[in-house]
Design an enzyme around this catalytic site. Sequence first.
Site, short mmCIF file in Angstrom:
data_model
loop_
_atom_site.label_atom_id
_atom_site.label_comp_id
_atom_site.label_asym_id
_atom_site.label_seq_id
_atom_site.Cartn_x
_atom_site.Cartn_y
_atom_site.Cartn_z
N TYR A 158 0.82 -1.22 0.00
CA TYR A 158 0.00 0.00 0.00
C TYR A 158 0.85 1.27 0.00
O TYR A 158 0.42 2.29 -0.53
CB TYR A 158 -1.01 -0.02 1.16
CG TYR A 158 -2.14 -0.98 0.88
CD1 TYR A 158 -3.14 -0.64 -0.02
CD2 TYR A 158 -2.17 -2.24 1.44
CE1 TYR A 158 -4.16 -1.52 -0.34
CE2 TYR A 158 -3.19 -3.15 1.13
CZ TYR A 158 -4.18 -2.78 0.24
OH TYR A 158 -5.17 -3.65 -0.08
N ARG A 192 1.35 1.89 -3.61
CA ARG A 192 0.12 2.40 -4.23
C ARG A 192 -0.10 3.87 -3.83
O ARG A 192 -0.49 4.69 -4.64
CB ARG A 192 -1.11 1.59 -3.80
CG ARG A 192 -1.03 0.09 -3.94
CD ARG A 192 -1.33 -0.38 -5.35
NE ARG A 192 -0.16 -0.27 -6.20
CZ ARG A 192 0.91 -1.09 -6.14
NH1 ARG A 192 0.98 -2.06 -5.25
NH2 ARG A 192 1.93 -0.91 -6.96
N ASN A 227 -13.10 2.35 -5.94
CA ASN A 227 -11.68 2.71 -6.00
C ASN A 227 -11.23 3.35 -4.69
O ASN A 227 -11.97 4.09 -4.05
CB ASN A 227 -11.42 3.67 -7.15
CG ASN A 227 -11.76 3.04 -8.48
OD1 ASN A 227 -11.89 1.82 -8.57
ND2 ASN A 227 -11.95 3.85 -9.50
N HIS A 229 -14.77 0.80 -0.69
CA HIS A 229 -13.66 -0.08 -0.29
C HIS A 229 -12.54 0.67 0.42
O HIS A 229 -11.41 0.19 0.47
CB HIS A 229 -13.12 -0.83 -1.52
CG HIS A 229 -14.12 -1.78 -2.11
ND1 HIS A 229 -14.04 -2.28 -3.39
CD2 HIS A 229 -15.24 -2.32 -1.57
CE1 HIS A 229 -15.06 -3.10 -3.60
NE2 HIS A 229 -15.81 -3.13 -2.53
N THR A 267 -15.93 -1.41 -14.36
CA THR A 267 -15.84 -2.44 -13.31
C THR A 267 -16.19 -3.80 -13.90
O THR A 267 -17.08 -3.90 -14.75
CB THR A 267 -16.76 -2.12 -12.10
OG1 THR A 267 -16.78 -3.25 -11.22
CG2 THR A 267 -18.17 -1.78 -12.52
N1 APR Z 1 -11.93 2.53 -19.22
C1 APR Z 1 -12.98 1.89 -18.66
N2 APR Z 1 -12.93 0.63 -18.21
C2 APR Z 1 -11.76 -0.02 -18.31
C3 APR Z 1 -10.61 0.57 -18.87
C4 APR Z 1 -10.72 1.92 -19.34
N3 APR Z 1 -9.70 2.57 -19.89
N4 APR Z 1 -9.59 -0.32 -18.81
C5 APR Z 1 -10.09 -1.44 -18.25
N5 APR Z 1 -11.40 -1.26 -17.94
C6 APR Z 1 -12.33 -2.19 -17.30
C7 APR Z 1 -12.08 -3.68 -17.55
O1 APR Z 1 -12.68 -4.08 -18.78
C8 APR Z 1 -12.77 -4.32 -16.34
O2 APR Z 1 -14.15 -4.58 -16.60
O3 APR Z 1 -12.22 -2.03 -15.92
C9 APR Z 1 -12.66 -3.21 -15.27
C10 APR Z 1 -11.67 -3.51 -14.17
O4 APR Z 1 -12.08 -4.62 -13.44
P1 APR Z 1 -11.36 -5.02 -12.08
O5 APR Z 1 -9.90 -4.98 -12.28
O6 APR Z 1 -11.98 -6.30 -11.62
O7 APR Z 1 -11.73 -3.82 -11.08
P2 APR Z 1 -13.03 -3.59 -10.20
O8 APR Z 1 -14.25 -4.10 -10.88
O9 APR Z 1 -13.01 -2.16 -9.81
O10 APR Z 1 -12.71 -4.48 -8.93
C11 APR Z 1 -13.60 -4.44 -7.85
O11 APR Z 1 -12.14 -5.79 -6.55
O12 APR Z 1 -9.96 -6.26 -6.01
C12 APR Z 1 -11.14 -5.69 -5.58
O13 APR Z 1 -11.48 -4.07 -3.93
C13 APR Z 1 -10.97 -4.25 -5.22
O14 APR Z 1 -12.43 -2.39 -5.66
C14 APR Z 1 -11.85 -3.55 -6.22
C15 APR Z 1 -12.89 -4.61 -6.56
#
Ligand code: APR
Length: 226
Positions: A53, A56, A87, A104, A170
């Site tokens: 962290y 990060r 985020n 989160h 997401t």
């Molecule tokens: N613009 C929009 N979306 C994008 C881009 C972009 N430039 N690049 C990637 N993505 C999308 C991907 O297609 C995917 O669907 O962002 C998403 C990222 O997914 P994850 O990495 O799973 O992130 P997230 O959904 O925020 O994860 C949820 O999981 O690890 C935990 O607590 C952590 O808050 C996080 C939670």
Amino acid sequence: MKKIVILTGAGISAESGINTFRDANGLWEGHDIMEVASPIGWENNPELVLDFYNKRRSQLLTVAPNQGHLALVALEKNYDVSIITQNVDNLHEQAGSSNVIHLHGELLKVRSQFDENLVLDWKEDLHLGDFCEHNSQLRPHIVWFGEDVPMMDLAISITEQADVLLIIGTSMQVYPAAGLIQYIQHHTPVYFIDPNPSITPSDRLTIIAEKATTGVPKVVNELLTI
Ligand code: APR
């Protein structure tokens, strides 16, 4: 004023230079997620977790909001806007959005290990031996896997009031956040902006299969001209 609720994930910050979580090999910055983002990971190797962290946090201090974050701010002219973000960065706040709920946790805050309500702002590295005023170790103010999501009830009640729901960047894989979509009214339109959208199509859903920096401004313009 109509209410817009916006659920954001790692994808909205990707083009600011912050990696998303679920890359092709399932690792997060080279780590198993459970190693660095779970109570058991913290118990097993707190130094590794703090180091993770710290990196990060110091990276966050070098990045800036992108056109996706910035476009959302303009919605506040015509709508009552609530952003519910998964985020832990502060890029929505840096962009100027005024109502942001962090489901989160937040990277620029730490909390006492034994009192989750004792939360401090924190921009430096955090080390073993950094204690709260009651001599308990401080830990990142992050909701780890397996922990309660204290802001969830608030997020649900806000989502229930949405006239429009935007979902941005997401993978919709992590609950309870991904389940928020179930709380909208049956007539509420949903826009889903993600280059790799993982959601079941339905009548009220508009999918914009684009990156945040292009997709979000398009949807914002549309909503501002309705
Ligand atoms: N613009 C929009 N979306 C994008 C881009 C972009 N430039 N690049 C990637 N993505 C999308 C991907 O297609 C995917 O669907 O962002 C998403 C990222 O997914 P994850 O990495 O799973 O992130 P997230 O959904 O925020 O994860 C949820 O999981 O690890 C935990 O607590 C952590 O808050 C996080 C939670």
